[in-house]
Design a protein around this motif. Structure first.
Motif, short mmCIF file in Angstrom:
data_model
loop_
_atom_site.label_atom_id
_atom_site.label_comp_id
_atom_site.label_asym_id
_atom_site.label_seq_id
_atom_site.Cartn_x
_atom_site.Cartn_y
_atom_site.Cartn_z
N THR A 40 46.08 38.63 54.19
CA THR A 40 45.91 38.38 52.80
C THR A 40 44.25 38.43 52.72
OG1 THR A 40 45.98 36.39 53.51
CG2 THR A 40 48.07 37.03 52.09
N THR A 41 43.92 39.08 51.67
CA THR A 41 42.40 39.08 51.60
C THR A 41 42.11 38.07 50.57
OG1 THR A 41 43.09 41.38 51.23
CG2 THR A 41 40.46 40.63 50.76
N GLN A 42 41.35 37.05 50.93
CA GLN A 42 40.84 35.99 50.00
C GLN A 42 39.42 36.68 49.29
OE1 GLN A 42 42.24 32.94 49.71
NE2 GLN A 42 43.84 33.74 51.19
N THR A 43 39.63 37.11 48.42
CA THR A 43 38.61 37.86 47.34
C THR A 43 37.72 36.66 46.90
OG1 THR A 43 40.02 38.13 45.67
CG2 THR A 43 39.47 40.15 46.83
N GLU A 94 36.60 33.52 45.00
CA GLU A 94 36.74 33.24 43.80
C GLU A 94 35.74 33.50 42.79
OE1 GLU A 94 39.15 31.17 41.24
OE2 GLU A 94 39.60 31.23 43.55
N GLY A 95 36.39 33.57 41.50
CA GLY A 95 35.31 34.08 40.25
C GLY A 95 34.54 32.66 40.11
N PRO A 147 33.37 29.28 38.19
CA PRO A 147 34.25 28.24 37.83
C PRO A 147 34.94 28.60 36.10
CG PRO A 147 32.27 27.59 38.30
CD PRO A 147 32.08 28.95 38.38
N GLU A 197 36.31 30.81 35.25
CA GLU A 197 37.34 31.77 35.53
C GLU A 197 37.21 33.28 34.51
OE1 GLU A 197 41.62 30.74 36.12
OE2 GLU A 197 41.06 28.85 35.46
N LYS A 198 36.09 33.93 34.96
CA LYS A 198 35.89 35.08 34.40
C LYS A 198 36.60 36.27 35.26
CE LYS A 198 34.85 34.67 30.18
NZ LYS A 198 35.86 33.49 30.05
N LYS A 199 36.73 37.41 34.62
CA LYS A 199 36.91 38.43 35.64
C LYS A 199 36.25 38.55 36.81
CE LYS A 199 39.77 39.28 33.88
NZ LYS A 199 39.15 38.57 32.77
N GLY A 200 37.15 38.93 37.91
CA GLY A 200 36.44 38.80 39.33
C GLY A 200 35.95 40.52 39.51
N GLY A 201 36.75 41.46 39.25
CA GLY A 201 36.41 42.94 39.75
C GLY A 201 35.59 43.50 38.79
#
Ligand SMILES: Nc1ncnc2c1ncn2[C@@H]1O[C@H](COP(=O)(O)OP(=O)(O)OP(=O)(O)O)[C@@H](O)[C@H]1O
Ligand code: SF4
Ligand SMILES: [Mg+2]
Lengths: 354, 383
Positions: B13-16, B18-19, B21, B23-27
């Protein structure tokens, strides 16, 4: 609907889940991991029951057995379908019955990364349950998915995106949407926030609480974070080595535990208020959890219990049974009546407005 | 199927991170809706050697498909007047031509030797008329990409063998057999490997134990003697086509074990993945879970694995045919062609007969590079 108000939604009796341990080239079964070893519990409609305990004590396994994601080895689970009819014996359901049950009892998984198939769009992830149950298809399915996404606080514009484009918190919202799209009555949430950043935990917890009110849900809330449990749960069940050792309403149980294990767990909770820090002595639990394949005889906690008495607690074949301990509480300790244990005062809300 | 998946750091499991706080797009934006194959391709393209390997592989398969058109002569064509004729070079002076040959006979041994003779000109050209064939097995045609403009004139760009076959034509025709026998073997191995490995990994428990013991048994057999034994057991009266299929099955019998292991490992890991449990709880039946959720997650990996087993099959076919136990003339494969290169004395007079070996090396390297690149690119989400 039912005129006996206290009829439990889910009545668990002596549930066991044993995993065979295979060794050697021919996979001989050499023993069993007793992940869940005789759990009795009642979940009342509309309540949020917290399930706490150390890592490896069998919380996840219990949750999955209740959802029938793993087969129980023994025991019974009775589910009240809420239509005035007889409770369903979950272990003896037909295939169709099981499908109906799994529509009403849904799971939110702990890990928002591995619980979403990375190769599917949100539309498929959230819509698949509807499709698999033949409840909707085509544009109706899309509408319902869009609706659900909005409900959990995601824009329906994201429907054709893949999960890797979302942050942990957003993924957990997707997970919640998938669980709720079938219109369940009971949601088993297995550590729904423990993989998340502290800053988004409160948002997800609030979302769960809001949805509980809006949709009349009952939660089994699995967690090892006692402060989270305090803020969201009405009642708490404490698990140790595959067994429930104490249950009761949250505040009395926190204020005055009746089982030495509960006391030890509570003493390890970090206090947010500096004035309270160091107020109680911290009870160090010796070593690690014993091997669940070979639980200690008698009270399985006796190897680590400070109050253990030789000849009482470690007698093989005489484990303590859950017994009423006042205030709607149950505890499984031979010395429950002659011990005075210290709990913690209210920890203060971990969730604003909860 | 529970605790292991919940354990920290379980099965990839990849723990990318966290965006923020809020909660905007991560990628990054372009990643948002890329499908898995696009991602695989994007990674693959960055791999220079793999791209080269892919290009060469593609070229080889094109040669295999259009062999009849690309080869100046058919497989049956030979001219016994030119045994071991050395390679000619194409020359240009207003028109294309190759030099003809003059013969000299050794007075003592009566051995004929050929040398190219610049005074003789054999004009060659593109799209010349030659033997008839069926393009893609369907369209009758008689044009060849290049060849002597006058049919029957000697043209041996890579030299000739003992009976005066044109090595270049043979090599081109051999590409077809050598490059495809691996494919058919791989398909058989794939079916065996995926079905048995998949069952093993999905059912786990006792079925898994039994299948794994079978796999280990096959793996413990020394492959060359087994191939030899099986190939020698083929009835000699079988025609070339029957032999061809039989040999590819023999190759597959060994090849499937690795694939089965791979698939099993992947399935075992996948079973513990929460999204597979989630799919079951979503009401998906076993078929749908396996085909819809588990197999797609391993497909890119499987294809990479497959492309890596093709070269092994090519090598095996070459080895078998070289030893005279695989395919046999009149079928032309690189291995069959190499049979002529077994004799040191022959190699002294006609070193060009080793060229099919070069073709094997190029093909195997190209497939390996491409397969490696694909394998590295196959897992865009994990690791
Ligand atoms: N499929 C399985 N096969 C064998 N043993 C298992 C399996 N699943 C769980 N276990 C074992 O059962 C025990 C209970 O595991 P479980 O995951 O239920 O604990 P948990 O309380 O959820 O722990 P955590 O807090 O780490 O999530 C552990 O000892 C675990 O190793
Ligand atoms: S029964 Fe004995 S060992 Fe078990 S919890 Fe009570 S005091 Fe401790
Ligand atoms: Mg767990």
């Amino acid at each position: 609907m039912n005129d006996t108000p206290a009829a439990p939604l889910l009545d668990v009796r002596g549930l066991k889940v044993h995993f065979p341990v295979r060794r050697g080239p021919f996979g001989r079964v050499t023993g069993h991991v007793r992940a869940v070893d005789g759990v009795s519990l009642a979940l009342r409609p509309g309540e949020t029951l917290g399930l706490v305990g150390e890592s490896g004590c069998g919380k996840t396994t219990l949750g999955r057995a209740l959802a029938r994601a793993v087969e129980p080895s023994a025991g019974r689970v009775l589910y009240d379908p809420g239509d005035g009819g007889d409770p369903w014996d979950v272990g003896a359901l037909s295939r169709r019955g099981l499908r109906a049950y799994q529509r009403q009892v849904r799971v939110v998984f702990q890990d928002p990364f591995s619980s979403l198939n990375p190769r599917m769009t949100l539309l498929r992830i959230v819509g698949d349950p509807l499709k698999a149950h033949g409840l909707a298809s085509g544009s109706e399915l899309e509408d319902r998915v869009a609706d659900m996404l909005t409900r959990v606080g995601l824009s329906s514009r994201y429907m054709r995106r893949y999960p890797h484009a979302f942050s942990g918190g957003e993924r957990q919202r997707i997970s919640i949407a998938r669980a709720l799209i079938l219109g369940p009555r009971l949601v088993i949430a297995d550590e729904p926030v423990s993989a998340l950043d502290v800053s988004v935990r409160a948002q997800i917890l609030n979302l769960l609480l809001e949805l509980r009110e809006q949709l009349n849900l009952t939660y089994l809330f699995i967690s090892h974070d006692l402060s989270v449990v305090e803020s969201v749960c009405d009642r708490v069940a404490v698990m140790y080595l595959g067994k429930v050792v104490e249950t009761g309403p949250t505040s009395p149980l926190y204020a005055q535990p009746r089982h030495p294990y509960t006391e030890a767990l509570l003493s390890a909770v970090p206090r947010p208020d500096p004035r309270l820090r160091g107020a109680g002595r911290r009870i160090r639990l010796a070593d690690d959890l014993p091997d669940p394949a070979r639980p200690p005889a008698g009270c399985s906690f006796h190897t680590r219990c400070q109050a253990a008495v030789d000849g009482v607690c470690d007698v093989p074949g005489r484990p303590p049974e859950l017994a009423p301990a006042g205030e709607g509480r149950l505890t499984a300790c031979h010395r429950a009546t002659d011990l005075t244990l210290t709990g913690v005062p209210a920890l203060g809300p971990a969730v604003e407005g909860a | 199927m529970t605790g292991l998946a919940a354990a920290p750091g379980a099965a990839g499991t990849t723990q990318t991170p966290e965006g923020p706080p809020t909660e905007k797009k991560g990628g990054a934006p372009p990643r948002d809706s890329a499908s898995q194959w696009r991602l695989v391709w994007r990674r693959f393209r960055r791999h220079r050697l793999a791209m080269l390997g892919l290009a060469v592989t593609a070229a080889l398969y094109l040669v295999a498909i259009f062999a009849d058109f690309l080869a100046p002569f058919g497989t049956e064509h030979f001219d016994e007047d030119y045994p071991y004729a050395p390679p000619q070079t194409i020359q240009f002076d207003g028109g294309l031509h190759v030099d003809g040959y003059t013969t000299a006979v050794d007075n003592e041994t009566y051995e004929q030797t050929f040398t190219t003779d610049p005074s003789q000109r054999i004009p060659v050209g593109f799209f010349v008329r030659g033997e008839e064939y069926r393009l893609l097995g369907l369209i009758p045609w008689d044009r060849h990409l290049f060849g002597p403009t006058e049919p029957g004139a000697p043209m041996y760009l890579l030299g000739a063998d003992r009976t005066g076959h044109d090595l270049l034509s043979q090599l081109i025709h051999g590409t077809r057999v050598s490059m495809t026998i691996g494919l058919i073997g791989v398909v058989v191995a794939f079916v065996l490997g995926v079905v048995l490995g998949g069952l093993s990994g999905y059912l786990a428990g006792r079925a898994d134990t039994v299948i794994q013991r079978v796999v280990e048994f096959f793996m413990s057999l020394p492959s060359l003697p087994l191939w030899l034994g099986l190939a020698a057991a083929l009835p000699p009266e079988w025609g070339p086509l029957q032999r061809y299929f039989a040999i590819s099955v023999v190759l597959a019998l060994i090849g499937w074990t690795h694939l089965a292991r791979e698939v099993r490992g992947r399935f075992l890991a996948l079973r513990e993945e929460q999204f597979v449990t989630a799919a079951r709880l979503d009401g998906c039946g076993r078929r749908r879970v396996i085909l819809g959720h588990m197999l797609p997650s391993v497909s890119s990996h499987l294809i990479a694995q497959l492309s890596l087993s093709v070269p092994a099959m090519i090598l095996a076919e070459t080895a078998l045919s070289f030893l005279g136990l695989g395919l046999q003339a009149p079928v032309v494969s690189w291995g069959v062609l190499l049979q002529d290169a077994q004799n040191v004395r022959v190699l002294e007079t006609a070193p060009w007969l080793m060229i099919p070996g070069l073709a094997v090396v190029v093909a195997v390297l190209a497939l390996n590079f491409a397969g490696d690149g694909l394998r590295d690119a196959a897992d865009p989400y994990r690791r």
